[in-house]
Each structure stands twice: as C-alpha cells, then as structure tokens.
Design a protein around this motif. Structure first.
Motif, PDB file in Angstrom:
ATOM      1  N   THR A 170       1.706   1.038  -0.954  1.00 48.83           N
ATOM      2  CA  THR A 170       0.934   0.951  -2.191  1.00 48.83           C
ATOM      3  C   THR A 170       1.857   0.813  -3.391  1.00 48.83           C
ATOM      4  N   LYS A 175      -0.043   3.812  -8.344  1.00 49.41           N
ATOM      5  CA  LYS A 175      -0.124   5.250  -8.040  1.00 49.41           C
ATOM      6  C   LYS A 175       0.151   6.089  -9.290  1.00 49.41           C
ATOM      7  N   LEU A 192      -7.506   3.467  -3.934  1.00 46.62           N
ATOM      8  CA  LEU A 192      -6.266   2.726  -4.143  1.00 46.62           C
ATOM      9  C   LEU A 192      -5.538   2.438  -2.838  1.00 46.62           C
ATOM     10  N   ARG A 193      -5.120   3.485  -2.138  1.00 48.58           N
ATOM     11  CA  ARG A 193      -4.244   3.284  -0.991  1.00 48.58           C
ATOM     12  C   ARG A 193      -4.952   2.581   0.168  1.00 48.58           C
ATOM     13  N   SER A 196      -5.733  -1.220  -0.696  1.00 51.68           N
ATOM     14  CA  SER A 196      -4.513  -2.025  -0.720  1.00 51.68           C
ATOM     15  C   SER A 196      -3.899  -2.180   0.674  1.00 51.68           C
TER      16      SER A 196
END
Length: 286
Positions: A170, A175, A192-193, A196
């Motif tokens: 990521t 982050k 997010l993680r 992605s």
C-alpha cells in the motif's frame, strides 16, 4: 402539388449505426481470430502427424476426429468425471482462499508475525505432494476429502503470497493520510489496504484457480484409484489401462477446459471489481 424531399439524415444515421456495429465487431475479431487460426493449424498438424507417422497405431496418437468420436460415444463418463473433479477442485480452491486470505491478513499486521509464519508457508509449498500422500490417506482415507486436501495444498500458496504482497504494498502516502485523519486500523484495512491489494489478490487467484484443478487430478491419480467411478484423474488411469487413447485424450481435454473455466471465472470477477479504477485494468487508448 406536394414535393417530398429525401432526408439525408436517416441515411447518415444508418451509416453511423453500421459503422458502430462494425466498430464493435473489430475488437472481437481482433481477439478471436488469431487463436482460431492457431487452433486450426494445430488440428491440421495433429491430423497429419497422426496419419503419416503413426498410421494405424492410433492407440499411440489418435486423430482429432477419433477424439471427437470418443466424446460423442462417452458423454456420461465424461460428465461424471467433470462433475466429481469440479466439486473437488472447487472445494480445495475455496479452502485455499479462506486459509490464504486469513494467513496473509494475519502476517500483514506486523513484521514479527510475517517473519515467524511466512517461512512455514514457503515450506508447505515445497513439500512434494507424492511424499505426503500416505500421511493424507492415513488421516482422511481413500476418499474425496483426501483429494480436496491435496488440491488445497497445491493452490493455497499463490493466494497467500500475492495477497500478502498486495497488503504490504500500500502506498505510504495514502497510509499517512488515513492516519492524519485518525482512521482506525479496521477502516484503513477495509478502505485502503484491501482495495489497493485487489490486483495482487486476483493475480494469485488466477494462478490458484488452475492449480486447484491440477491438484484435484493429481489427488485422484494418487488416491482415487480404488474404482472407476471417480473424477477425471481416475478415468484417465482406467482409459490408459485399456489403451482407449481416444477417450484418454478426451478426458485430458475435459480437464484442461475445466481449469480454463476456473481461470475465466476468476478473471471475469476480478475485471468487474477493478476495471473502473485500477491502472492494470484500464484500457490503453494509445
């Protein structure tokens, strides 16, 4: 007296419509024509080799029409083998997804966990399946459960490895942005993680989809030889023992198409999820 004037707009509209249809068909032809040509050339070369080199010894290399005839003569046998192998490969693939995802998520939480657990994941991948088959049989018996375990063992590592790689790759700036807004670890992971990491995840799934079918066939070779009523691997063994080479080729073709079907399903789902936003799935207009 009424004078009717022809409307060029409709003609133009027809031309535009025709061009649109032609424009849509061009990508399909561009994608489908080269593989079709290669298939025709392959079948022609196969038929020539089988006729000229092997001649009447069709038990060594049957001609394409003999394989087709074997398919037409044995639909029930092929369908039964496909159905059983499909169940075993699907069960092993699903189990590999669950364990691979769980293991990757756990290891992605800290470097200590990754250093502690990842070597054992690599060790599991390098263990020869044939060597541990007696242990699997001792634990699960000569049944489908043992075949599913073997399919799982072969398919799990690409999922775990690629998922872990995606979760650890990521973008650091993203982050930092989430942490500036005091996002929780769960929010950071889900929003997010995980998104992605989807391209890496589906790359691993595409590899494992075919490996699950390979694992099921290998498991049937090793374990499922107790009777002819089994999956494609078992039926291949019995066809070989009877020198029914046409049926043998038909069963190998069925196993190949089954693995290709798994690959296509995973690819379709992956493209649907990431095609609108990720660089790897966006069409290049250049």
């Amino acid at each position: 007296m009424t004078i009717q004037i022809a409307k060029p707009v409709s003609k133009a509209g027809t031309e535009v419509s025709t061009k649109a249809v032609a424009g849509k068909s061009k990508p399909f032809l561009k994608a489908a024509l080269p593989p079709a040509i290669v298939l025709v050339l392959f079948l022609a070369a196969w038929s020539i080799v089988a006729s000229t080199i092997y001649g009447d010894r069709n038990y060594l290399l049957p001609r394409p029409e003999q394989v087709l005839q074997a398919i037409l003569d044995n639909p029930d046998t092929l369908w039964q083998g496909i159905r059983i192998t499909f169940f075993e490969a699907t069960a092993g693939f699903v189990l590999a997804i669950v364990v691979g995802f769980a293991g990757a998520i756990i290891m992605s939480q800290s470097k200590m966990l990754e250093r502690s657990l990842y070597p054992y994941a690599v060790l599991l991948q390098t263990v020869p399946v044939v060597a541990v088959a007696p242990i699997i049989v001792l634990w699960f018996g000569y049944n489908q459960s043992a075949v599913i375990v073997i399919a799982f063992m072969i398919a799990v590592f690409p999922i775990l490895n690629n998922t872990l790689l995606g979760l650890l790759s990521t973008d650091r700036n993203h982050k930092d942005l989430f942490r500036m807004h005091h996002a929780s670890r769960t929010t950071e992971f889900l929003q997010l993680r995980l998104p992605s990491a989807l391209p890496n995840i589906f790359a691993g799934l595409r590899v494992s989809a075919g490996l699950a079918v390979v694992g099921a066939i290998v498991g049937e070779f090793i374990i499922g030889s107790g009777g002819e009523e089994g999956g494609l691997g078992v039926k291949v063994l019995f066809a070989q023992s009877r020198l029914a080479t046409g049926l043998l080729f038909a069963e190998v073709l069925a196993a190949t198409l089954l693995g290709f079907f798994f690959f296509l399903v995973v690819t379709f789902v992956g493209n649907r999820l990431i095609k609108q936003w990720h660089e790897s799935a966006l069409k290049d207009d250049a």
